[in-house]
Design a protein around this motif. Structure first.
Motif, short mmCIF file in Angstrom:
data_model
loop_
_atom_site.label_atom_id
_atom_site.label_comp_id
_atom_site.label_asym_id
_atom_site.label_seq_id
_atom_site.Cartn_x
_atom_site.Cartn_y
_atom_site.Cartn_z
N UNK A 1 0.85 -1.19 0.00
CA UNK A 1 0.00 0.00 0.00
C UNK A 1 0.88 1.24 0.00
N UNK A 2 0.36 2.33 -0.55
CA UNK A 2 0.97 3.65 -0.42
C UNK A 2 0.02 4.52 0.39
N UNK A 3 0.55 5.25 1.37
CA UNK A 3 -0.27 6.11 2.22
C UNK A 3 0.38 7.49 2.30
N UNK B 1 0.04 12.93 -2.78
CA UNK B 1 0.57 11.72 -3.40
C UNK B 1 -0.40 11.27 -4.48
N UNK B 2 0.12 10.98 -5.67
CA UNK B 2 -0.72 10.57 -6.80
C UNK B 2 -0.50 9.10 -7.11
N UNK B 3 -1.58 8.42 -7.47
CA UNK B 3 -1.50 7.05 -8.01
C UNK B 3 -2.24 7.07 -9.34
N UNK C 1 -4.45 10.51 -3.82
CA UNK C 1 -4.97 9.49 -2.91
C UNK C 1 -4.46 9.77 -1.50
N UNK C 2 -5.17 9.28 -0.51
CA UNK C 2 -4.67 9.28 0.85
C UNK C 2 -4.09 7.91 1.20
N UNK C 3 -4.66 6.87 0.60
CA UNK C 3 -4.19 5.51 0.83
C UNK C 3 -4.69 4.64 -0.31
N UNK D 1 -18.91 5.30 -3.86
CA UNK D 1 -18.47 4.42 -2.79
C UNK D 1 -17.94 5.29 -1.66
N UNK D 2 -18.20 4.92 -0.39
CA UNK D 2 -17.68 5.74 0.72
C UNK D 2 -16.16 5.72 0.74
N UNK D 3 -15.56 6.88 1.00
CA UNK D 3 -14.12 7.00 1.03
C UNK D 3 -13.55 6.86 2.44
#
Length: 561
Positions: free
Chosen positions: A70-72, A80-82, A87-89, A547-549
């Motif tokens: 995972x990236x957080x 941070x980008x994916x 994203x946060x995680x 979808x809930x985040x």
């Protein structure tokens, strides 16, 4: 462990690594040998990215108990980008790209040789150092006409390959098919080539299979092997007696007119598995090259299907484990708590199978009632495991007879010693005296509780917390006081409510949540339990088809008249 470009080419192929490309295109590699790595500008970061666009502790990459990486984001300044999205995680796959500042990061997962595979000796194989003549691919021939019985055989091959668990046996079946009378092969074998050393002797992945009219003899053309490595597609060459100018395979000491076909079966960037077939020279045609290529295609398709099936089975097993974890977590949620003088309503909706929120209602030794809501940094199983620690800490401290300040101070000191330095817990805990309505509370970095009076729509919030989140700094915590009047509904909640992004794209916010509660409580006769049901429905309506985040957790407490 710091990233060092000079050591990247010596990295073991068996280790998961992070490949880092800077703005100039230079690539470095960091092995991910542990469970967690900090990425940032700080010299102390495990993955050091020297740029002012990177925060000192920008992000972390970690592996969960199921082996996924995972990236957080660690609340960095530039995010941070994916795959281009902030994203946060996020769980990472080999094809995902992570953007941090001007750096691009990619997870490098080794393509290991399957454990079921036993490499065989190639000492008895012979190779020719041939001078290559014309080598053909399928594009160099007329469109091949494939007979129906050949197609039927290849379709049967696909289904048989899917049912064989051992890879060496699947290789053997492929070779046996190509040396059967219908396909005219004299012998066939599967070889593993090293793309970084084209002239190195290949590894033999299964015993060579010999046809009825043939014998296992060589030599194997190194020139043809170099060609399949270069072209990444099926190639063919033949040695005939037409003269030196037409020689495609020059095989010293082997005068028979012969043809050879090499078809790639799979590659990982460094190695290529190749089906190698010897045929009589008269079969050096587009039809037979097409048949060999189709057989290799059927093998690849069967391998993809087998991997998909294995992944589906692993996913099913994972979901069973997560369902069990969810059942355990849901059993810890307070249900039908009876407390004379108070009515309670609980909402707990994890955004994944399990959540990182904690909600509890526990009688205290002094007769008061403890109500608490907490939010663990992160989501999913790691956060749920930490939330279970909070649950255990609260109950064990209360069982030891501690009051609210002692409980929260002790829990904070425990978390400071036991959780990762990048993690923390926001929490609000209240000790309510049911008779007087007096509320003693500790707010550790959590959103302020809200109070709504049914009917008039009046609302207010408790004082904001003056303490940092739990797990960051040890020491005693500031205690605050308030009151809950008869009929009023007290709302404790996590930021999954206040930071909910509505389907319209707007964030609900604390003011928006307070407005929703006032509208729900416009009926003077409403109770905490019916208000909880109404709030759950409103949150679902605001979320819409999204979808809930984040986890959505709340506790409504109403002091009865």
């Amino acid at each position: 462990m710091k990233n060092d470009p000079s050591t990247s080419r010596n990295t073991s192929a068996d280790v998961v690594a992070l490949e880092i490309t800077d703005a100039a295109g230079a690539v470095s590699r960091v092995e991910l040998t542990g469970q967690r790595r900090i990425i940032g500008r700080s010299q102390q970061a495990d993955v050091h990215l020297a740029s002012t666009h990177v925060s000192r502790r920008h992000a972390e990459i970690f592996r969960d108990p199921f082996g996924r990486w995972w990236i957080r984001d660690l609340v960095s300044q530039n995010g941070t980008l994916v795959n281009g999205k902030t994203v946060t995680e996020c769980v990472l796959g080999p094809s995902d790209t992570v953007g941090i500042g001007e750096f691009t990061l990619r997870l490098s997962v080794p393509a290991r040789a399957p454990r079921e595979h036993a490499m065989m000796s190639t000492a008895h194989l012979t190779f020719s150092t041939d001078v290559m003549g014309p080598i053909s691919t399928i594009r160099d021939h007329e469109v091949p006409r494939i007979a129906r019985h050949h197609l039927t055989k290849l379709m049967d091959l696909y289904h048989q390959l899917r049912d064989i668990p051992d890879l060496a046996e699947r290789h053997r079946l492929l070779c046996q098919t190509l040396v059967a009378p219908e396909f005219q092969g004299q012998w066939a074998a599967v070889l593993r080539l090293d793309g970084t050393a084209p002239d190195a002797s290949p590894e033999l992945l299964c015993d060579p299979q010999v046809g009825r009219q043939g014998e296992f003899s060589g030599p194997i053309s190194r020139g043809l092997l170099r060609a399949v490595l270069a072209k990444h597609e099926a190639v063919m060459a033949a040695r005939t007696t037409e003269g030196a100018a037409d020689i495609a395979l020059s095989m010293t000491g082997f005068e028979q007119q012969i043809a050879a076909v090499a078809c790639p079966l799979g590659e990982d960037g460094q190695r290529m598995d190749v089906l190698y077939i010897m045929l009589p020279a008269q079969y050096a045609t587009g039809e037979w090259l097409g048949l060999a290529g189709l057989a290799a295609d059927e093998f690849r398709h069967a391998e993809v299907a087998r991997r998909a099936q294995a992944q589906a089975e692993a996913q099913a097993a994972l979901e069973r484990e997560l369902a069990s974890a969810r059942h355990i977590q849901m059993s810890l949620i307070p249900k039908q708590v009876v407390c004379p003088g108070l009515e309670l309503g609980v909402g707990f909706i994890p955004c994944r199978w399990v959540g990182g929120d904690y909600v509890d209602v526990v009688p205290m030794p002094d007769g008061r009632l403890l109500v608490a809501v907490a939010d663990v940094c992160g989501k999913g199983l790691p956060a749920a495991l930490l939330a279970s620690r909070v649950h255990t800490g609260v109950h064990s401290n209360l069982a030891a007879g501690m009051n609210l300040p002692q409980l929260m101070t002790n829990l904070n000191n425990y978390l400071c010693k036991t959780i990762p330095e990048t993690s923390f817990v926001t929490m609000v805990a209240m000790a309510i005296d049911v008779r007087s309505g007096h509320v003693e509370f500790v707010n550790a970095g959590h959103p302020p509780p809200l109070v709504v009076k049914p009917g008039p729509g009046m609302s207010r919030s408790f004082a904001s917390g003056e303490n940092p989140p739990l797990g960051l700094e040890s020491g005693s915590l500031i205690v605050q006081n308030d009151e809950l009047s008869p009929g009023q509904i007290l709302s404790l909640y996590t930021d999954g409510l206040s930071e909910l992004t509505c389907e319209s794209g707007e964030m609900l916010g604390i003011e928006g949540l307070e407005r929703e509660l006032r509208e729900i409580c416009v009926d003077p006769a409403i109770t905490a339990r019916t208000a909880a049901t109404a709030l759950t429905r409103r949150l679902a309506h605001l979320l819409g088809h999204q979808l809930p985040q984040d986890d959505q957790t709340f506790l409504l407490v109403q002091r009865q008249s």
